[in-house]
Design a protein around this motif. Structure first.
Motif, PDB file in Angstrom:
ATOM      1  N   ASN A   9      59.214  54.185  84.227  1.00  0.00           N
ATOM      2  CA  ASN A   9      59.359  55.399  83.421  1.00  0.00           C
ATOM      3  C   ASN A   9      60.368  55.143  82.319  1.00  0.00           C
ATOM      4  N   LEU A  28      56.303  54.473  73.156  1.00  0.00           N
ATOM      5  CA  LEU A  28      55.224  54.414  74.153  1.00  0.00           C
ATOM      6  C   LEU A  28      54.367  53.173  73.943  1.00  0.00           C
ATOM      7  N   ALA A  44      46.893  57.659  74.669  1.00  0.00           N
ATOM      8  CA  ALA A  44      48.247  58.040  75.072  1.00  0.00           C
ATOM      9  C   ALA A  44      49.122  58.341  73.856  1.00  0.00           C
ATOM     10  N   THR A  48      50.798  61.952  73.031  1.00  0.00           N
ATOM     11  CA  THR A  48      52.249  62.013  72.824  1.00  0.00           C
ATOM     12  C   THR A  48      52.568  62.612  71.466  1.00  0.00           C
ATOM     13  N   PHE A  70      57.745  59.181  79.660  1.00  0.00           N
ATOM     14  CA  PHE A  70      56.509  58.491  80.026  1.00  0.00           C
ATOM     15  C   PHE A  70      56.712  57.945  81.419  1.00  0.00           C
ATOM     16  N   GLU A  71      55.750  58.165  82.301  1.00  0.00           N
ATOM     17  CA  GLU A  71      55.874  57.648  83.664  1.00  0.00           C
ATOM     18  C   GLU A  71      54.534  57.103  84.132  1.00  0.00           C
ATOM     19  N   LEU A  77      49.159  57.697  84.167  1.00  0.00           N
ATOM     20  CA  LEU A  77      50.245  57.803  83.206  1.00  0.00           C
ATOM     21  C   LEU A  77      50.496  59.276  82.934  1.00  0.00           C
ATOM     22  N   LEU A  79      52.703  61.923  80.600  1.00  0.00           N
ATOM     23  CA  LEU A  79      53.445  62.076  79.362  1.00  0.00           C
ATOM     24  C   LEU A  79      54.062  63.467  79.373  1.00  0.00           C
ATOM     25  N   TRP A 127      53.126  68.781  79.549  1.00  0.00           N
ATOM     26  CA  TRP A 127      52.778  67.451  80.036  1.00  0.00           C
ATOM     27  C   TRP A 127      51.271  67.220  79.950  1.00  0.00           C
ATOM     28  N   SER A 129      48.336  64.121  81.536  1.00  0.00           N
ATOM     29  CA  SER A 129      48.189  62.927  82.370  1.00  0.00           C
ATOM     30  C   SER A 129      46.863  62.237  82.076  1.00  0.00           C
TER      31      SER A 129
END
Length: 162
Positions: A9, A28, A44, A48, A70-71, A77, A79, A127, A129
């Protein structure tokens, strides 16, 4: 692709500045590249960018930064973008003559899931994903808006995680 190892992360605090979404995207992209996940980068980065742009434009408490996270864990993933604004984002379709209002429609179309969570203190976290195992089957086009051009059938606001 089922799972990715190792999990990681990254978090950033960025100013309320129009350049901040670009910094978030570049960070990212570098993280995904470092972990060999460049295939996730286009979607992604777009997600973002949309979330960070909304946070920069949100009605926020003066002097507050935005938080970007970011994880990658397990099969996906996540965000996240946090801001100090009170408003809750609403999914809608912009009219043909509007220059804003399409960001969450992109998030809805491209993310596997998205929503809004409250945070300690003021503001919210928005968020999105991406599930690693479902990347090949993503839709390539947005669903059309209703005839009124304001909302999509079956849509409304983001999912709450409160």
């Amino acid at each position: 692709m089922s799972t990715v190892s190792p999990s990681w992360n990254h978090t950033l605090r960025l100013p309320l500045d129009p350049r901040s979404p670009g910094v978030a995207r570049a960070t990212l992209r570098a993280a995904l590249d470092a972990y060999g996940l460049t295939g996730l980068a286009p979607i992604a980065e777009l997600l973002t960018s949309e979330l960070a742009t909304n946070a920069v434009r949100a009605n926020t408490t003066d002097g507050r930064d935005i938080g970007v996270g970011f994880e990658l864990s397990g099969a996906g993933l996540r965000l996240e973008v946090a801001d100090s604004g009170d408003g809750k984002p609403e999914l809608r379709c912009a009219g043909d003559d509007e220059v804003c209002g399409r960001g969450l429609a992109l998030v809805e179309a491209l993310a596997d899931d998205w929503g809004v969570a409250s945070r300690d203190g003021v503001g919210k976290v928005v968020w999105a994903s991406l599930a690693m195992s479902q990347r090949a089957g993503r839709p390539s086009m947005l669903r059309p808006c209703s005839a009124e051009g304001r909302t999509r059938p079956g849509s409304g606001t983001a999912r709450d995680d409160q």
